[in-house]
Design an enzyme around this catalytic site. Sequence first.
Site, PDB file in Angstrom:
ATOM      1  N   GLY A  72       0.812  -1.170   0.075  1.00 38.52           N
ATOM      2  CA  GLY A  72       0.093   0.154   0.026  1.00 38.52           C
ATOM      3  C   GLY A  72       0.786   1.322  -0.125  1.00 38.52           C
ATOM      4  N   SER A  73       2.084   1.269   0.576  1.00 41.56           N
ATOM      5  CA  SER A  73       2.905   2.481   0.741  1.00 41.56           C
ATOM      6  C   SER A  73       3.636   2.792  -0.814  1.00 41.56           C
ATOM      7  CB  SER A  73       4.014   2.164   1.725  1.00 41.56           C
ATOM      8  OG  SER A  73       3.750   1.751   3.160  1.00 41.56           O
ATOM      9  N   ASN A 152      -6.775   4.876   9.703  1.00 42.06           N
ATOM     10  CA  ASN A 152      -6.105   3.696  10.176  1.00 42.06           C
ATOM     11  C   ASN A 152      -6.200   3.449  11.819  1.00 42.06           C
ATOM     12  OD1 ASN A 152      -4.386   5.661   9.238  1.00 42.06           O
ATOM     13  ND2 ASN A 152      -2.773   4.432  10.320  1.00 42.06           N
ATOM     14  N   GLN A 180      -7.315   0.828   4.454  1.00 42.14           N
ATOM     15  CA  GLN A 180      -8.079   0.095   5.514  1.00 42.14           C
ATOM     16  C   GLN A 180      -9.385  -0.063   5.014  1.00 42.14           C
ATOM     17  OE1 GLN A 180      -7.262  -0.744   8.427  1.00 42.14           O
ATOM     18  NE2 GLN A 180      -5.161   0.076   8.575  1.00 42.14           N
ATOM     19  N   SER A 200      -4.205  -2.694  -0.267  1.00 44.35           N
ATOM     20  CA  SER A 200      -3.209  -3.625   0.460  1.00 44.35           C
ATOM     21  C   SER A 200      -3.515  -5.016   0.849  1.00 44.35           C
ATOM     22  CB  SER A 200      -2.113  -2.927   1.217  1.00 44.35           C
ATOM     23  OG  SER A 200      -1.365  -3.579   1.953  1.00 44.35           O
ATOM     24  N   ALA A 201      -3.053  -6.143   0.081  1.00 42.60           N
ATOM     25  CA  ALA A 201      -3.676  -7.340   0.529  1.00 42.60           C
ATOM     26  C   ALA A 201      -3.804  -7.977   2.141  1.00 42.60           C
ATOM     27  CB  ALA A 201      -3.241  -8.297  -0.353  1.00 42.60           C
ATOM     28  N   HIS A 202      -2.693  -7.483   2.679  1.00 41.03           N
ATOM     29  CA  HIS A 202      -2.658  -7.850   4.010  1.00 41.03           C
ATOM     30  C   HIS A 202      -3.768  -7.463   5.270  1.00 41.03           C
ATOM     31  CE1 HIS A 202      -0.178  -4.803   6.479  1.00 41.03           C
ATOM     32  NE2 HIS A 202      -0.011  -4.529   5.300  1.00 41.03           N
ATOM     33  N   THR A 238       9.759  -8.276 -12.342  1.00 39.33           N
ATOM     34  CA  THR A 238       8.959  -9.616 -12.350  1.00 39.33           C
ATOM     35  C   THR A 238       8.000  -9.564 -11.338  1.00 39.33           C
ATOM     36  OG1 THR A 238      11.057 -10.349 -13.222  1.00 39.33           O
ATOM     37  CG2 THR A 238       9.340 -11.854 -12.393  1.00 39.33           C
ATOM     38  N   CYS A 326       2.323   1.441  12.304  1.00 40.75           N
ATOM     39  CA  CYS A 326       3.630   2.150  11.898  1.00 40.75           C
ATOM     40  C   CYS A 326       4.284   3.145  12.815  1.00 40.75           C
ATOM     41  CB  CYS A 326       3.442   2.746  10.517  1.00 40.75           C
ATOM     42  SG  CYS A 326       2.586   2.075   9.401  1.00 40.75           S
TER      43      CYS A 326
HETATM   44  N1  PLP Z   1      -2.446   3.208   4.304  1.00 37.93           N
HETATM   45  C1  PLP Z   1      -2.981   3.028   5.237  1.00 37.93           C
HETATM   46  C2  PLP Z   1      -4.247   3.903   5.686  1.00 37.93           C
HETATM   47  C3  PLP Z   1      -2.612   2.136   6.197  1.00 37.93           C
HETATM   48  O1  PLP Z   1      -3.321   1.485   7.284  1.00 37.93           O
HETATM   49  C4  PLP Z   1      -1.378   1.285   5.847  1.00 37.93           C
HETATM   50  C5  PLP Z   1      -0.876   0.162   6.607  1.00 37.93           C
HETATM   51  O2  PLP Z   1      -1.096   0.305   7.811  1.00 37.93           O
HETATM   52  C6  PLP Z   1      -0.743   1.737   4.677  1.00 37.93           C
HETATM   53  C7  PLP Z   1      -1.164   2.790   3.897  1.00 37.93           C
HETATM   54  C8  PLP Z   1       0.514   1.136   4.104  1.00 37.93           C
HETATM   55  O3  PLP Z   1       0.191  -0.286   3.645  1.00 37.93           O
HETATM   56  P1  PLP Z   1       1.469  -1.331   3.407  1.00 37.93           P
HETATM   57  O4  PLP Z   1       1.790  -1.782   4.860  1.00 37.93           O
HETATM   58  O5  PLP Z   1       0.935  -2.403   2.562  1.00 37.93           O
HETATM   59  O6  PLP Z   1       2.550  -0.691   3.126  1.00 37.93           O
END
Ligand code: PLP
Length: 383
Positions: A72-73, A152, A180, A200-202, A238, A326
């Site tokens: 996601g970042s 988040n 989120q 973001s998949a996780h 890749t 984070c």
């Molecule tokens: N944006 C939001 C709102 C998030 O909550 C997060 C992760 O907690 C991210 C971006 C970053 O995603 P990733 O962990 O896949 O880099």
Amino acid sequence: MAKKVYLDHAATTFVKKEVMEEMAPYFQNNYGNPSSLYSIGKENKKAVELARNRVASALNAKPKEIFFTSCGSEADNWAVKGIALANRGKGKHIITSCIEHPAILNTCKYLEKHGFWVTYLSVDSDGVVDIEELKNAITKETILISIMFANNEIGTIQPIAEIAKVAKENNIYFHTDAVQAIGNIKIDVNKLEIDMLSLSAHKFYGPKGIGVLYIKEGTVIDNFIHGGGQENGKRAGTENVPNIVGLGKAIEMSCNIFEEYNKKLIKLREKLICGVMERIPYVRLNGHRIKRLPGNVNFSFDFVDGESILLMLNGMGISVSTGSACSSSSSKPSHVLTAIGLDERMSRGSLRLTIGDENTEEDIEYVIECLEKVVERLREISK
Ligand code: PLP
């Protein structure tokens, strides 16, 4: 065995069995490079395209508008830097909010060092941006508005349709960080007139290390990773086939169970909120009471430190968080809680509990019971 309750689904989720099962063959048997012309390569190209179709259908987008990223970042970085670099001839002004994830805020800070200027919109005490403030911030130089779908830390959902409308009326690109939201809120990018969206998949029972940037067809944006021709030449490297397959399966599964999942989370969330507010004095619920993610609860307990609560709960088998994952290692109070008006003491007393698929009513009852004991004990010690 001691009870274990995981209440930190906003940090990450487990990978569902069905998702693992679809991913598994791509580690050892189907290991071909999707760019190769022989069968085991071509089969993997098909698997990547199936995943792309699944994401497109979940968002009501076209498959060619879906670009896989490493997380996601990365998707957030690409949206902001990519628009900034490709459109700097038109203007150098970006609008975002002060409660965004660091992936947006620090990208904006980086661009500020390179000649761009950024307006960070304030939020009200529930964490909602003000549409009038947004309108007033727009200048002739504004090229991008980036506002997160849902926060988040406090779970507040933004008025995305209204924000997108303002962007459209002013001919400005609109990006939303929906990391989120996806899996929790049904999002139709066409109906909402979103130009770019990160996921973001996780966060929805898929693997870590794989994300998506949706880019509406026709958007003028720079390529992100320069190299080979993968992802239509816009994001080289890749393809991470197992993770892409996992993301596709996870998003499809989340769409199929969407309504019942939502109902279940809201029921557990309300049980947790009401239980804690009834049984523990001097507690504040952070974030909007209704317009919040179905599984998000964020409290501030007066006269106690959130980190001490976290550690004591950990000893009772309960996993929660004090801020966003984070920033939980940082000693500074959360920028989100500060933005909604909390003083340092209330910020430090904050605890985020995020509910997910495997949680039960018994889990919630156990957590309320433990929280009551822990807060009472910590307040006694600090007297
Ligand atoms: N944006 C939001 C709102 C998030 O909550 C997060 C992760 O907690 C991210 C971006 C970053 O995603 P990733 O962990 O896949 O880099």
